[in-house]
Motif scaffolding. Structure first.
Motif, PDB file in Angstrom:
ATOM      1  N   TYR A 211       1.105  -1.361  -0.012  1.00  0.00           N
ATOM      2  CA  TYR A 211      -0.102  -0.101  -0.166  1.00  0.00           C
ATOM      3  C   TYR A 211       0.798   1.361  -0.061  1.00  0.00           C
ATOM      4  CZ  TYR A 211      -4.869  -1.758   0.102  1.00  0.00           C
ATOM      5  OH  TYR A 211      -5.942  -2.183  -0.264  1.00  0.00           O
ATOM      6  N   ALA A 212       2.062   1.343   0.868  1.00  0.00           N
ATOM      7  CA  ALA A 212       2.584   2.419   0.994  1.00  0.00           C
ATOM      8  C   ALA A 212       3.406   2.815  -0.718  1.00  0.00           C
ATOM      9  CB  ALA A 212       4.068   2.450   2.072  1.00  0.00           C
ATOM     10  N   SER A 213       3.843   1.801  -1.242  1.00  0.00           N
ATOM     11  CA  SER A 213       4.534   1.747  -2.609  1.00  0.00           C
ATOM     12  C   SER A 213       3.235   2.239  -3.482  1.00  0.00           C
ATOM     13  CB  SER A 213       5.202   0.366  -2.791  1.00  0.00           C
ATOM     14  OG  SER A 213       5.599   0.343  -4.003  1.00  0.00           O
ATOM     15  N   GLY A 214       2.240   1.594  -3.496  1.00  0.00           N
ATOM     16  CA  GLY A 214       1.327   2.093  -4.367  1.00  0.00           C
ATOM     17  C   GLY A 214       0.822   3.331  -4.245  1.00  0.00           C
ATOM     18  N   PHE A 215       0.662   3.834  -3.168  1.00  0.00           N
ATOM     19  CA  PHE A 215       0.278   5.368  -2.892  1.00  0.00           C
ATOM     20  C   PHE A 215       1.487   6.367  -3.416  1.00  0.00           C
ATOM     21  CE2 PHE A 215      -2.800   3.785   0.361  1.00  0.00           C
ATOM     22  CZ  PHE A 215      -3.947   4.336  -0.292  1.00  0.00           C
ATOM     23  N   ALA A 216       2.714   5.756  -3.178  1.00  0.00           N
ATOM     24  CA  ALA A 216       3.874   6.887  -3.449  1.00  0.00           C
ATOM     25  C   ALA A 216       3.831   6.657  -5.061  1.00  0.00           C
ATOM     26  CB  ALA A 216       5.059   5.747  -2.856  1.00  0.00           C
ATOM     27  N   THR A 217       3.564   5.720  -5.572  1.00  0.00           N
ATOM     28  CA  THR A 217       3.603   5.453  -7.260  1.00  0.00           C
ATOM     29  C   THR A 217       2.493   6.634  -7.643  1.00  0.00           C
ATOM     30  OG1 THR A 217       4.174   3.139  -7.125  1.00  0.00           O
ATOM     31  CG2 THR A 217       3.050   4.139  -9.011  1.00  0.00           C
ATOM     32  N   TYR A 218       1.322   6.423  -7.057  1.00  0.00           N
ATOM     33  CA  TYR A 218       0.382   7.420  -7.456  1.00  0.00           C
ATOM     34  C   TYR A 218       0.767   8.798  -7.345  1.00  0.00           C
ATOM     35  CZ  TYR A 218      -3.589   4.997  -9.566  1.00  0.00           C
ATOM     36  OH  TYR A 218      -4.327   4.559 -10.635  1.00  0.00           O
ATOM     37  N   ARG A 219       1.280   9.015  -6.150  1.00  0.00           N
ATOM     38  CA  ARG A 219       1.934  10.492  -5.829  1.00  0.00           C
ATOM     39  C   ARG A 219       2.938  10.773  -7.125  1.00  0.00           C
ATOM     40  NH1 ARG A 219       2.054  14.712  -5.926  1.00  0.00           N
ATOM     41  NH2 ARG A 219       3.192  16.269  -4.765  1.00  0.00           N
ATOM     42  N   THR A 220       3.810   9.979  -7.324  1.00  0.00           N
ATOM     43  CA  THR A 220       4.666  10.439  -8.302  1.00  0.00           C
ATOM     44  C   THR A 220       4.121  10.643  -9.684  1.00  0.00           C
ATOM     45  OG1 THR A 220       6.200   9.025  -7.219  1.00  0.00           O
ATOM     46  CG2 THR A 220       6.810   9.524  -9.574  1.00  0.00           C
ATOM     47  N   LEU A 221       2.978  10.037  -9.831  1.00  0.00           N
ATOM     48  CA  LEU A 221       2.410  10.079 -11.066  1.00  0.00           C
ATOM     49  C   LEU A 221       1.284  11.417 -11.225  1.00  0.00           C
ATOM     50  CD1 LEU A 221       1.340   6.452 -12.146  1.00  0.00           C
ATOM     51  CD2 LEU A 221       3.130   7.672 -13.214  1.00  0.00           C
ATOM     52  N   ARG A 223      -1.358  11.317  -9.592  1.00  0.00           N
ATOM     53  CA  ARG A 223      -2.746  10.885  -9.506  1.00  0.00           C
ATOM     54  C   ARG A 223      -3.033  11.034  -7.723  1.00  0.00           C
ATOM     55  NH1 ARG A 223      -2.921   5.361 -13.138  1.00  0.00           N
ATOM     56  NH2 ARG A 223      -1.712   6.341 -14.831  1.00  0.00           N
ATOM     57  N   ALA A 224      -2.274  11.435  -6.746  1.00  0.00           N
ATOM     58  CA  ALA A 224      -2.696  11.611  -5.378  1.00  0.00           C
ATOM     59  C   ALA A 224      -1.802  12.813  -5.363  1.00  0.00           C
ATOM     60  CB  ALA A 224      -2.350  10.371  -4.684  1.00  0.00           C
ATOM     61  N   SER A 225      -2.533  13.516  -4.287  1.00  0.00           N
ATOM     62  CA  SER A 225      -1.770  15.025  -4.030  1.00  0.00           C
ATOM     63  C   SER A 225      -0.853  14.617  -2.490  1.00  0.00           C
ATOM     64  CB  SER A 225      -2.765  15.852  -3.424  1.00  0.00           C
ATOM     65  OG  SER A 225      -3.419  15.704  -2.308  1.00  0.00           O
ATOM     66  N   HIS A 226      -0.793  13.481  -1.968  1.00  0.00           N
ATOM     67  CA  HIS A 226      -0.265  13.245  -0.866  1.00  0.00           C
ATOM     68  C   HIS A 226      -0.239  11.743  -0.616  1.00  0.00           C
ATOM     69  CE1 HIS A 226      -4.198  13.187   0.319  1.00  0.00           C
ATOM     70  NE2 HIS A 226      -4.136  12.493   1.388  1.00  0.00           N
ATOM     71  N   THR A 227       0.560  11.109   0.225  1.00  0.00           N
ATOM     72  CA  THR A 227       0.377   9.825   0.760  1.00  0.00           C
ATOM     73  C   THR A 227      -0.023   9.826   2.102  1.00  0.00           C
ATOM     74  OG1 THR A 227       2.639   9.892   1.596  1.00  0.00           O
ATOM     75  CG2 THR A 227       2.335   9.161  -0.985  1.00  0.00           C
ATOM     76  N   PRO A 228      -1.034   8.721   2.522  1.00  0.00           N
ATOM     77  CA  PRO A 228      -1.511   8.614   3.998  1.00  0.00           C
ATOM     78  C   PRO A 228      -0.620   8.343   4.827  1.00  0.00           C
ATOM     79  CG  PRO A 228      -2.174   6.778   2.295  1.00  0.00           C
ATOM     80  CD  PRO A 228      -1.191   7.438   1.477  1.00  0.00           C
ATOM     81  N   ILE A 229      -1.168   8.704   6.181  1.00  0.00           N
ATOM     82  CA  ILE A 229      -0.642   7.976   7.331  1.00  0.00           C
ATOM     83  C   ILE A 229      -1.100   6.767   7.525  1.00  0.00           C
ATOM     84  CG2 ILE A 229      -0.614   8.157   9.987  1.00  0.00           C
ATOM     85  CD1 ILE A 229      -1.354  11.297   9.339  1.00  0.00           C
ATOM     86  N   PHE A 230      -0.282   5.854   7.832  1.00  0.00           N
ATOM     87  CA  PHE A 230      -0.514   4.358   8.198  1.00  0.00           C
ATOM     88  C   PHE A 230      -0.470   4.075   9.570  1.00  0.00           C
ATOM     89  CE2 PHE A 230       1.106   4.052   3.651  1.00  0.00           C
ATOM     90  CZ  PHE A 230       0.117   3.309   2.841  1.00  0.00           C
ATOM     91  N   ILE A 231      -1.614   3.409  10.066  1.00  0.00           N
ATOM     92  CA  ILE A 231      -1.737   2.640  10.972  1.00  0.00           C
ATOM     93  C   ILE A 231      -1.682   1.266  11.080  1.00  0.00           C
ATOM     94  CG2 ILE A 231      -3.400   2.455  13.054  1.00  0.00           C
ATOM     95  CD1 ILE A 231      -4.587   5.086  12.701  1.00  0.00           C
ATOM     96  N   GLY A 232      -0.829   0.512  11.586  1.00  0.00           N
ATOM     97  CA  GLY A 232      -0.472  -1.054  11.263  1.00  0.00           C
ATOM     98  C   GLY A 232      -1.100  -1.384  12.606  1.00  0.00           C
ATOM     99  N   ALA A 233      -2.299  -2.553  12.366  1.00  0.00           N
ATOM    100  CA  ALA A 233      -2.787  -3.045  13.566  1.00  0.00           C
ATOM    101  C   ALA A 233      -1.963  -4.478  13.712  1.00  0.00           C
ATOM    102  CB  ALA A 233      -4.150  -3.277  13.528  1.00  0.00           C
TER     103      ALA A 233
END
Ligand code: AN7
Length: 369
Positions: A211-221, A223-233
């Motif tokens: 997920y982190a890598s996917g959001f980073a890819t979209y940020r680079t492209l 297609r997203a203005s930022h990447t999210p904060i992750f909460i790992g349960a």
């Protein structure tokens, strides 16, 4: 190579159907070549559901549930497995192997069957939910029960893949991670941007890495203005990433994440800490509370591990670490039907009565027309 993959994907998708699978939908963002087989069980394209009642219980204004239980084998694993199996076939493999707490084995078995190759799955005896075991068995996988936990089974799978001609399809296989990035792509495509916060259960750490890598890819492209904060349960009895050390004998009702030594330790830690988020240890009773709330309040039936992400988000909102005005998405990684023994107590027996309409109407307090 990239354009060939795109052409192939276009060919594959021309009938305009939805649910054409992640290889076709995200071809240009996946490591495909002209010789990658067009494998699909219609994975991905899962519901992203607004969840207003659950949002109130958690304490946030804007909550969506990404219902990965709607995938073909009932978990998020299908997104990565389709890529891993296609790439294994492309490389000439005819046997895949994995260790699993259950969902990976169900997915590996199904995609191997679909592709006409052999799957061997190594499971921790006595700690796999009944539905998951059934899935591996009916799909014709060779199922081997081991006298150890998941961590021990993964060691054996790694050794077999190192020394013999079998392809390892656990999430240490980078093609699994590549495919699981598509969950992040779908969320951005549907919301029009990344959410502020993503909460999800973490076992081996493969999915949070993806997920982190996917959001980073979209940020680079862009297609997203930022990447999210992750909460790992993590489950409190299996929380190596909270404790900062492996857990020798992990225990939790959430058998999917009963993992003491995450294979993707470093990348999971980077994904979560670089995002400004954290790992949270959730006691089993809080996991089960969230498990019941999400289906009672929203009609969404997930397995216990998936509910850990909901409980973790609630914990962080209650403590003030996550503000109520942030937009949040919980990744509901697996279907509740996987683990029927958890859904109803062993003693559950609704009994039965005579099939008489007027007696039933009276007992229900129905008002006549
Ligand atoms: C429902 O199937 O490890 O952090 O062998 O089934 O990527 O490991 C399953 C893991 C979360 C954790 N939710 O994801 C397996 C296995 C569900 C899961 C996780 C799993 P990772």
């Amino acid at each position: 190579m990239r354009s060939e993959a795109s052409v192939k994907a276009t060919d594959y998708a021309t009938d305009g159907r939805t649910r054409r699978g992640v290889l076709a939908r995200y071809a240009e963002l996946l490591p495909l070549t002209a010789s990658t087989p067009h494998l699909s069980l219609g994975e991905g394209d899962t519901p992203l559901l607004a969840a207003p009642r659950l949002a109130e219980w958690i304490g946030v204004n804007d909550l969506h549930l990404k219902y990965e239980g709607a995938n073909p084998t009932g978990s998020f694993k299908d997104r990565g497995m389709v890529v891993a199996v296609a790439k294994a076939i492309e490389a000439g493999s005819t046997t895949i192997i994995c260790a699993s707490t259950g969902n990976t084995s169900a997915s590996a078995a199904a995609y191997a069957a679909r592709a006409g190759i052999r799957a061997v799955v190594l499971l921790p005896a006595g700690n796999v939910a009944r539905g998951k075991l059934a899935q591996a068995v009916v799909a014709g996988a060779t199922v081997i029960m081991l006298d150890c936990n998941f961590d021990g089974a993964l060691d054996v799978a790694r050794k077999l893949a190192r020394d013999y001609r079998v392809a390892l399809v656990n999430s240490v296989n980078p093609h699994r991670i590549a495919g699981q990035k598509t969950g992040a792509f779908e969320i951005c495509d549907e919301l029009g941007d990344a959410p502020d916060v993503v909460a999800l259960p973490v076992g081996n750490g493969g999915n949070v890495t993806a997920y982190a890598s996917g959001f980073a890819t979209y940020r680079t492209l862009n297609r997203a203005s930022h990447t999210p904060i992750f909460i790992g349960a993590q489950a409190a009895g299996a929380a190596p990433l909270v404790l900062g050390a492996p857990v020798l004998n992990p225990e939790t009702v959430a058998t999917a994440i009963r993992i003491g030594n995450p294979a993707s330790w470093d990348s999971a830690v980077s994904a979560v800490t670089d995002s400004g988020g954290c790992f949270v240890a959730i006691p089993d009773d809080a996991i089960l509370e969230a498990y019941h709330k999400v289906v009672e309040m929203e009609g969404v039936f997930c397995e216990p591990a998936s509910a850990a992400g909901i409980a973790a988000l609630r914990t962080q909102v209650r403590s003030g670490a996550i503000g109520p005005s942030l937009s949040a998405v919980c990744i509901l990684t697996g279907n509740g039907l996987k683990d029927p023994d958890r859904a109803t107590p062993e003693s559950f027996n609704p009994g039965s009565i005579a099939a008489d309409a007027s007696t039933i109407a009276a007992s229900l307090g129905f008002v006549g027309r």
